[in-house]
Write an enzyme that holds these catalytic residues in place. Structure first.
Site, mmCIF file in Angstrom:
data_model
loop_
_atom_site.group_PDB
_atom_site.id
_atom_site.type_symbol
_atom_site.label_atom_id
_atom_site.label_comp_id
_atom_site.label_asym_id
_atom_site.label_seq_id
_atom_site.Cartn_x
_atom_site.Cartn_y
_atom_site.Cartn_z
ATOM 1 N N THR A 1 0.827 -1.216 0.000
ATOM 2 C CA THR A 1 0.000 0.000 0.000
ATOM 3 C C THR A 1 0.856 1.260 0.000
ATOM 4 O O THR A 1 0.560 2.230 -0.704
ATOM 5 C CB THR A 1 -0.938 -0.009 1.221
ATOM 6 O OG1 THR A 1 -1.852 -1.103 1.086
ATOM 7 C CG2 THR A 1 -1.708 1.296 1.331
ATOM 8 N N HIS B 1 -9.061 -6.413 2.276
ATOM 9 C CA HIS B 1 -7.804 -6.875 2.863
ATOM 10 C C HIS B 1 -8.148 -8.007 3.814
ATOM 11 O O HIS B 1 -9.172 -7.958 4.493
ATOM 12 C CB HIS B 1 -7.137 -5.719 3.619
ATOM 13 C CG HIS B 1 -5.724 -5.986 4.051
ATOM 14 N ND1 HIS B 1 -5.385 -6.972 4.966
ATOM 15 C CD2 HIS B 1 -4.553 -5.391 3.702
ATOM 16 C CE1 HIS B 1 -4.080 -6.967 5.146
ATOM 17 N NE2 HIS B 1 -3.549 -6.019 4.394
#
Length: 692
Positions: A370, A488
């Protein structure tokens, strides 16, 4: 005599080698291991693996060696026993009473751990000193605990490596180091993703069984403790073996293979973890191929119409002060969308929105984390070796997308459903002038569902509308960068939103739920006065997985991206190869912004645009251009592959997969371009040339 004294080491070592062998065999047949292995390659992988394991076990045995080295009956005789006990008591009081003792200066829980250890050590020493008749039983108990800790750590490490490989197709690396640092999120993620209690019970049961077997077969060695001479022999032998192991690992850890999976399977996770822990930033100029710096900069900057680092971007059209909402979607691989061939209808809203947007169909993420995606969209620069700039100390006052918007009078914010201290996001965005809205800004009644990563995406969508409405009332245009969290692991979300239960922990469910939340956001946004004057940029931060046959599998870096604005953006597909770092310069071009730029990405609609992409891990730096992938790595390694598209595994008409064929003869022009890009970027970062 010697073999008798090292029986505990032999039994534990044999157990460790067996467990490690089982793990390697599991990895060889794991579905994520897409490479095929011949008999001799399997033999090589297992042989090198066993050698690595022997070296690692020798080094890990240092604590067991110290334990045996200090076993003695002499230390309990007068006056030695009383003196040693007094020292232990004083040390315990020092940690307990002195406010600024050496352990507290380290911060964290170091002082508490030291206090507990010294306290137990004092307690057991006193028991063995004052109750000599029970000394053997106490010593046996302590020995059992030591063996149990070793067996538990061996099994726990094997299970951890399995889950890590299952997620990333790799042994431990930077991500594992982050997992150690951000224990709250990571432990919470594990607790929510896996059947932790049964798993720990199973680990404990196996550990107790193995410990009992080893204990029964070796406990008699504690009846006849080695004398001083024997201890010196044992200590000298261990020092020699440890030296050989360190030297051996310096060779075996550098053995390379054309098959990345072979390298990972034959490796041992612990040296890789240590290496990642001590190398979070790699010095490009020490480890990577170089050319003359001026030549490198000239090569790299030649792609721009004004070949300078600081360039004047001038539009021939009036500037448009539209609001901009940039949505980074967690782990959204291109292959999840119907536009790239998926037939599971995971993203019905995004696919419908793409029909009314500029859709970039051949765009590649710069990394597999990320923070890399955030770096690419905020700094618009190629990735550099080691950790993302977001995670580094020198991460403030950079030239960012936010700084361009602020120069135009925009209200600039970063929105995140979790706690933004994670991955150093708060430090980075606040240090670069962004306001931050994260989980700390939510009232309890605003949270319908949350897991360890943050509030559900639908809750963040409602909060985002609330924030944007407040910004619109101020009369200033706004730029908000929203990072989603729900797609996620553990992939949990509220029930009843999509046709996959919220507790199924399904990746497909996570994708569907994020798509649902984005639709909810847009349904609310359409009702707001600012909607018609807003540009929405939707892009993944990285793919769901980066495991592949090569160190940089192209398939695993392709991400979806689109730009939508009702009544402003005309739908079209842009099919040329482009990078994540090109997205925001392109958006600024659509808004006709005039500004001084230090971005290293390009506006893809300008005539000087050169189709290319940058893809990287923390040490392999790749450059994609002209159907070639050039990869540079530490120790000045250079590899080059020809790229050929092949039909999608999901739908034959969509070509988003690649064959990567290694080239024996390099295209030197592309090698020079690769080195120029990464060397120049590294130089400018090192010398703060990319600051505001």
């Amino acid at each position: 005599m010697f073999l008798q004294k090292i029986k505990p080491f032999l039994y534990l070592g044999a157990f460790y080698l067996i467990i490690s062998l089982i793990v390697r065999i599991v990895f060889l047949f794991h579905p994520i291991t897409t490479a095929s292995f011949g008999f001799f390659e399997v033999l090589k992988v297992l042989s090198i693996g066993i050698i690595n394991d022997i070296f690692v076990f020798v080094l890990a045995s240092i604590f067991l060696a110290l334990y045996f080295l200090f076993l003695s009956n002499t230390k309990y005789k007068k006056p030695y026993g009383q003196i040693i006990l007094g020292i232990f008591v004083l040390f315990f009081l020092y940690i307990l009473v002195i406010p600024n003792n050496i352990f507290k200066q380290y911060g964290g829980s170091i002082a508490e751990v030291a206090l507990a250890f010294i306290g137990l050590k004092t307690l057991f020493f006193a028991a063995m000193l004052f109750f000599p008749a029970q000394r053997i039983k106490i010593r046996n108990t302590l020995y059992f605990i030591v063996v149990f800790l070793y067996t538990t750590i061996i099994i726990f490490n094997a299970v951890s490596e399995y889950f890590f490989y299952n997620e990333f197709g790799l042994r431990y690396n930077f991500i594992a180091v982050d997992y150690l640092i951000y224990t709250n999120e990571v432990i919470g993620n594990i607790m929510e993703s896996y059947p932790v209690i049964p798993l720990f019970l199973a680990i404990s049961a196996v550990s107790l069984t193995i410990t009992w077997i080893i204990f029964k077969r070796t406990k008699n060695e504690l009846l006849d403790l080695p004398n001083l001479k024997q201890k010196f022999i044992l200590l000298g032998s261990f020092i020699v073996l440890a030296g050989v192991s360190l030297l051996g690992l310096s060779f075996t850890t550098k053995i390379t293979s054309p098959n990345v999976f072979a390298e990972e399977i034959e490796a041992n996770g612990l040296p890789k973890f240590y290496w990642a822990f001590t190398h979070n930033e790699l010095d490009y100029f020490q480890f990577y191929p170089k050319i003359d710096q001026k030549v490198a900069e000239s090569n790299f900057l030649s792609q721009f119409s004004e070949p300078k680092l600081t360039r004047n971007i001038i539009s021939d059209q009036p500037e448009l002060k539209k609001n901009v909402v940039l949505i980074s979607i967690e782990s959204l691989s291109a292959e999840f969308m119907e536009h790239y061939g998926n037939t599971q209808k995971l993203t019905p809203f995004l696919d419908s929105l793409a029909n009314h947007s500029i859709m970039f169909t051949n765009l590649y993420a710069t990394g597999n984390r990320t923070v890399r995606g955030l770096e690419a969209l905020t700094l618009c620069i190629p990735p550099t070796a080691g950790e993302s700039i977001i995670k580094r100390q020198n991460n403030k006052n950079k030239f960012t997308t936010g700084s361009v918007f602020k120069s135009k009078g925009y209200d600039v914010k970063f929105l995140y459903g979790g706690y933004s201290y994670f991955d150093n996001m708060q430090d980075f965005f606040a240090g670069n002038g962004y306001g931050i809205v994260d989980r700390n800004n939510f009232k309890p009644e605003e949270i319908s569902f949350a897991n360890v990563w943050g509030v559900a995406d639908e809750d963040m969508a409602r909060k985002a509308i609330q924030v944007m409405n407040a910004e619109a009332k101020s009369g200033k245009p706004f730029f908000n960068h929203w990072m989603t969290v729900s797609n996620h692991r553990p992939f949990t979300y509220p029930d009843g939103r999509v046709d996959i239960p919220g507790n199924a922990k399904s990746r497909e469910g996570g994708v569907k739920y994020t798509d649902y939340s984005l639709k909810l956001f847009f349904d609310m946004a359409k009702k707001q006065d600012w909607y018609k004057n807003t540009v929405f940029v939707i892009i993944a931060d990285h793919c769901a997985s980066s495991a592949g046959d090569t160190e940089l599998p192209m398939d695993k870096y392709k991400i979806p991206a689109l730009v939508y604005s009702d009544g402003f953006i005309q739908p079209q597909k842009f099919d040329q190869v482009m990078s994540q770092i090109d997205v925001m310069p392109t958006v600024f071009g659509l808004l006709n912004f005039n500004y001084q730029s230090k971005f290293l990405g390009q506006d893809v609609f300008k005539k000087e645009f050169q189709p290319k992409a940058y893809i990287a891990t923390y040490q392999d730096l790749g450059f994609v251009k002209d159907n070639h992938l050039t990869v540079i790595s530490p120790v000045r390694m250079i590899r080059q592959y020809s790229l050929k598209q092949k039909p999608s595994q999901l739908s034959p008409q969509f070509n988003i997969y690649y064959d990567e064929n290694v080239l024996k003869e390099h295209n030197q022009k592309l090698v020079d371009e690769t080195i120029s890009a990464y060397q120049s970027t590294s130089y400018w970062i090192k010398n703060n040339n990319l600051n505001r």
